[in-house]
Design a protein around this motif. Structure first.
Motif, PDB file in Angstrom:
ATOM      1  N   UNK A 249     -82.769 -29.291  25.264  1.00 17.60           N
ATOM      2  CA  UNK A 249     -83.324 -30.546  24.766  1.00 17.60           C
ATOM      3  C   UNK A 249     -83.928 -31.369  25.889  1.00 17.60           C
ATOM      4  N   UNK A 250     -83.181 -31.478  26.992  1.00 14.23           N
ATOM      5  CA  UNK A 250     -83.680 -32.259  28.124  1.00 14.23           C
ATOM      6  C   UNK A 250     -84.980 -31.659  28.642  1.00 14.23           C
ATOM      7  N   UNK A 251     -85.011 -30.334  28.741  1.00 11.15           N
ATOM      8  CA  UNK A 251     -86.209 -29.680  29.279  1.00 11.15           C
ATOM      9  C   UNK A 251     -87.410 -29.908  28.345  1.00 11.15           C
ATOM     10  N   UNK A 252     -87.190 -29.727  27.055  1.00 11.65           N
ATOM     11  CA  UNK A 252     -88.299 -29.894  26.112  1.00 11.65           C
ATOM     12  C   UNK A 252     -88.781 -31.341  26.091  1.00 11.65           C
ATOM     13  N   UNK A 253     -87.832 -32.254  26.157  1.00  7.62           N
ATOM     14  CA  UNK A 253     -88.185 -33.663  26.151  1.00  7.62           C
ATOM     15  C   UNK A 253     -89.004 -34.023  27.397  1.00  7.62           C
ATOM     16  N   UNK A 254     -88.518 -33.544  28.562  1.00  3.89           N
ATOM     17  CA  UNK A 254     -89.243 -33.800  29.804  1.00  3.89           C
ATOM     18  C   UNK A 254     -90.646 -33.187  29.718  1.00  3.89           C
ATOM     19  N   UNK A 255     -90.727 -31.971  29.178  1.00  2.00           N
ATOM     20  CA  UNK A 255     -92.038 -31.322  29.053  1.00  2.00           C
ATOM     21  C   UNK A 255     -92.954 -32.156  28.161  1.00  2.00           C
TER      22      UNK A 255
END
Lengths: 464, 515
Positions: A249-255
């Motif tokens: 989730x964090x990675x997708x959100x940051x992306x």
């Protein structure tokens, strides 16, 4: 505590003491470590989250809108700090070895000016200029590595000299003026992933985000299957799911944040170089023979040499690698600022060293991870950035950064003093000795090498 | 005549660490001018008891009462216990090598007037103290120029300078040779004559038997019994029985050796000292090992046993001058440790914490560290195999730990030694050189180590065993070489070897010189 200890052997009572620590939360911690100082890294990751949240809140309260997690700001942070983080990758390996490298800023500047001159005066094409820059880094690194590994001069001294030599070299070659670089070259420092005009978000950045998330899922599945195969305790399924959902989730959100910035911007190229290097070097330090040798020599040089590790060779390559990465960082910086100047890279070594120590490395060597140092570097980056967003002056930014560094390492030293030996204590007793050079301060039990001629005279009678 | 009141009484001391009860209800009574020995296996709680007594663990962190010279004492730190007249001399000496004898003796206890140190008074007093401990050295000598035995005496002088009433000695003779040990023991007896009581922790039962008045045996945190040496009936076997809680039938496991061909030979081995070129630490030494044979290497400390072993092991000590190594009929050249390992040599070093292990590492990473490439493909370590290998050694050698992910620093000495042995077994050696493999390990673990050594020999490997304990060599070696001043002076089958014969060869040149 009324168990009759007399009935159990002491060994068993001590070792069986903490079974509840396995699995669950411990697994969550383990993801960020290398089997080493994982608790510390988990703590530092927590502080990173807290710092980002805090500044998001403060900017929201003071400026009316949360600036820290805005697309523009995140892109800025990556652009501004990627070269420091690249240095931190090399620096953590140097510090695990028990060395230090003070010359990285000067080496970066030295490479920068050579590369800039090569392009502007000899019209060297930019891809070749990058190769040239890396070769300069390798040559500088070989020079410093030679002195450290084969002459035995402490790295602190060698790189202090290097700091002066290569700073001077930069100013001599550049005549203390700035040298501009061609536009194409600036791509590595100021470029972004390509954008499709008119699209809602940057496809390439999102694709990377999805790739990252997929890797998280794969990694967890793999871990579980290995644990199952080994019959070692598995974390409960829900822990795995929470972990995967959270991280992905964090990675997708940051992306998403990176992909939806100002048109024309997206995830910076320098950030991509950084991510690739993090993956590469995490792998090297964790899973290769060379990486294991770094930890072995840093942890106990004598034991490592007696296990067949060629410690000098490890010294040499670690120092050399640091200079190559410093050159890369220097080129990225030059590309970003579109010119090479005489003050480039001033004080970088200190930022990189601070990142590594905040990230859980030990002053005495043997402990530290690439990912930890990156997190440590991000703590410094977001701290710096957040304070700037709030309009805090450079004077106070420095004071606060200094306090944070002291606090982070202080907590580490304190926690080690609770049971484990203090790392600063070890530092003062550090031996840069090799087998044949041990001084008399060695514990007396080390017979062949303990010291003075007198004490190794055949004067001792066996214990009967 | 009624007995005088005891100088020290510790009553019902209980000390807990998280998850472990290190001491439970331990009482200890020391009479004035008594030498009281404390015996017990490693980890039994001896050192913990002494740390409670000396204030390292302050009052309040343990339960129980301590009476010293008739008064209850509640030390909050080591300084307070020193002021009361209790001095502890640790196994690891606490002297500063760069400072002189005088400076060390009065460190923290300086003879000063108005903040200025009175060096002439200090030196006079230092000379006096040195005379009392029988050390004829210039008090200006730096500690680093003294041998371990002399340093030990300086430590005692330092304690005397503080007007000590009770001296605690933790393994005082562990690093000393026999002469120095004897001198130290005499000194302790001398102090007794002047009314100073001593508590002595030691593994050397013969020394305890020799000088102790009373012996308290601690096992698993309990005081098992206190033996009165003068009451008779106290011998080493009696003490060991108390320490291990059972009578040890034999300290060495039974074994029928199956000895094969000579497969490893060292010829005319000559090695120079690394710093002093004119000194040879090995002088034309010849040595051979047969398959399945345990070969002992006896010698005094400093005779050159370790030096010989390390120089054979990839020239990791000294400068090579001459000599050849023949293995399986072929001459081999071992220029570095890596090639020695590749040729099937293993060297288990004398000091596992300094030379044997990276204490920051886990068990599994330590076990594979000497031959990483064995579980690596294209230099990438297979962590799955690593864990499997480590787990199998953990089971095979019965390393006491919940998992192989545990740090080696947390293991006891015996288990650390097993990790070191596993590390070298993993390299598939043909010849294992074991340098003092049982030093600092308790009786039970020693037996296990002996069993492992015998199993290795039974697999057809050759073993060179360096040991300072002659009974150990006589107990498990098949053949014993003696080393004196870098020379191999004798080669005896164990059936012909006696402690006296070995000692003669270990000191042969001395005998000649005296004659």
């Amino acid at each position: 505590m009324t168990t009759p200890t007399g009935a159990t052997p002491t060994g068993a009572t001590t070792t069986g003491a903490t079974p509840e620590k396995r699995g669950g939360f411990a697994d969550l911690r383990k993801m960020f470590g290398n089997g080493q100082s994982t608790l510390r890294q988990f703590g530092i990751l927590g502080s990173l989250v807290v710092i980002i949240a805090l500044f998001q809140l403060l900017t929201w309260l003071i400026k009316g809108t949360g600036l820290t997690l805005s697309s523009t700001n995140l892109i800025n942070v990556v652009n501004q700090y990627s070269y420091i983080l690249i240095l931190a990758i090399g620096m953590v390996m140097v510090i695990i070895m028990g060395h230090i490298d003070l010359s990285v800023g000067s080496v970066a500047a030295f490479t920068g000016i050579i590369v800039a001159k090569a392009m502007s005066e000899w019209n060297l094409p930019w891809p070749l200029a990058i190769v040239l820059g890396l070769l300069v880094g390798a040559a500088v690194g070989a020079w410093q590595g030679f002195w450290v590994a084969y002459v035995g001069v402490p790295a602190f001294i060698v790189t202090l000299a290097g700091m002066l030599i290569f700073r001077g070299g930069n100013q001599w070659i550049g005549q203390s003026t700035t040298t501009p670089v061609p536009v194409e070259f600036t791509y590595i420092g100021a470029g972004y992933l390509p954008d499709v005009p008119g699209s809602l978000f940057n496809y390439a950045t999102m694709a990377l985000g999805v790739l990252g998330a997929a890797w998280i899922v794969y990694n967890e599945l793999h871990l579980r299957s290995v644990q199952k195969k080994m019959g070692s305790p598995q974390a409960p399924l829900w822990v795995s799911i929470v972990k995967v959902v959270l991280l992905a989730g964090v990675i997708l959100w940051a992306a998403w944040l990176f992909a939806t910035g100002r048109p024309g911007t997206s995830f910076p190229i320098s950030g991509i170089i950084l991510v690739l290097l993090v993956i590469l070097y995490s792998f090297i330090t964790r899973s290769t023979v060379f990486g294991r040798h770094i930890y072995a020599v840093g942890g106990n040089r004598l034991a490592a040499t007696l296990s067949g590790v060629k410690d000098r060779r490890v010294d040499f390559f670690v120092m050399m690698n640091m200079s190559v990465l410093a050159s890369l960082a220097g080129m990225i910086f030059v590309a970003r600022s579109t010119a090479s100047g005489p003050q480039d890279g001033n004080g970088w070594e200190l930022d990189a060293i601070a990142a590594v120590f905040i990230g859980g490395a030990a002053v005495s060597g043997g402990i530290g991870t690439v990912i930890g140092s990156i997190i440590g570097g991000l703590v410094m980056a977001f701290l710096n950035n957040g304070l700037q967003l709030l309009g805090v002056g450079a004077d106070w930014v420095q004071i606060i950064k200094g306090m944070v560094l002291l606090l982070a390492v202080g907590v580490d030293v304190w926690s080690k003093s609770q049971g484990r030996p203090s790392i600063l204590g070890l530092w003062s007793r550090r031996r840069r000795t090799r087998l044949e050079e041990q001084g008399p301060t060695e514990p007396p039990a080390v017979v062949p090498s303990s010291g003075t001629n007198e004490s190794s005279e055949p004067r001792d009678v066996a214990r009967l | 005549m009624s007995a005088p009141p005891p100088i020290l009484e510790m009553r019902s001391i209980t000390k807990e660490f998280p998850g472990v009860k290190a001491l439970s209800d331990v009482s200890l009574t020391v009479m004035p001018a008594e030498i009281h020995a404390i015996c017990g296996e490693n980890g039994a709680g001896k050192s913990t008891l002494m740390k409670v007594l000396s204030g390292v663990y302050p009052h309040g962190t343990y339960t129980g009462e301590i009476f010293f010279r008739g008064e209850e004492v509640q030390f909050r730190d080591i300084r307070q216990s020193e002021q009361a007249g209790i001095a502890i001399i640790h196994q690891e000496l606490a002297l500063i090598p760069e400072l002189s004898i005088t400076e060390n003796i009065f460190l923290g206890n300086e003879i000063a007037r108005g903040g200025r140190i009175d060096w002439s008074a200090a030196k006079r007093k230092a000379l006096d103290l040195l005379a009392r401990v029988g050390l004829a050295e210039d008090p200006d000598t730096q500690i680093k120029h003294l041998g371990v035995g002399k340093q030990q005496l300086v430590e005692i002088a330092k304690a005397l300078a503080k007007d000590v009433k009770l001296l605690i000695l933790d393994e005082p003779t562990a690093a000393l040779n026999e002469d120095d040990s004897q001198h130290l023991l005499d000194l302790i007896l001398g102090l007794k004559g002047r009314g100073i009581a001593s508590i002595m922790i030691s593994h050397k039962l013969n020394e305890i038997e020799q000088i102790a008045d009373a012996i308290t045996i601690i096992r698993d945190g309990h005081a098992i019994e206190t033996l009165d040496v003068h009451g008779g009936d106290v011998d080493e076997d009696r003490i060991i029985r108390g320490m291990v809680g059972r009578s040890l039938e034999s300290r060495y496991p039974d074994r029928t050796p199956h000895i094969g061909e000579v497969f490893f030979e060292v010829r005319d081995w000559t090695i120079q000292h690394p710093q002093v070129p004119e000194r040879l630490v090995a002088k034309g030494s010849n040595l051979e090992v047969r398959r399945g044979e345990i070969v002992g290497l006896a010698g005094l400390m400093g005779a050159g046993r370790t030096e010989l072993a390390m120089s054979i092991f990839g020239r990791s000590y000294g400068t090579y001058l001459a000599g050849t190594i023949v293995k399986d009929g072929k001459e081999i050249v071992l220029k570095d440790v890596e090639s020695a390992i590749d040729h099937g040599l293993a060297y288990v070093s004398e000091d596992r914490k300094v030379l044997g292990l990276n204490l920051l590492d886990t068990i599994k990473r330590s076990i594979v560290s000497a031959k990483l490439r064995k579980i690596a493909r294209l230099d990438v370590v297979d962590e799955f195999k690593e864990a499997q290998v480590a787990e199998s050694y953990r089971k095979q050698l019965r390393i006491k730990s919940p998992s192989v992910d545990m740090g080696v620093a947390k293991l006891s000495g015996g288990n650390q030694q097993k990790v070191v042995l596993a590390k070298w077994m993993f390299t598939d050696p043909d010849l294992l050189i074991l340098d003092e493999p049982t030093r600092g390990i308790d009786v039970g673990a020693k037996y296990e180590i002996y069993t492992i050594i015998q199993q290795l020999a039974a697999q057809g490997k050759g073993v060179i065993l360096i040991s300072s304990e002659l009974p150990e060599l006589l107990g498990i070696a098949d053949r014993i070489y003696t080393v004196f001043e870098g020379r191999i002076t004798d080669n005896l089958p164990v059936s012909e070897a006696t402690p006296e014969a070995l000692m003669r060869s270990m000191t042969s040149a001395k005998k000649k010189a005296n004659a």
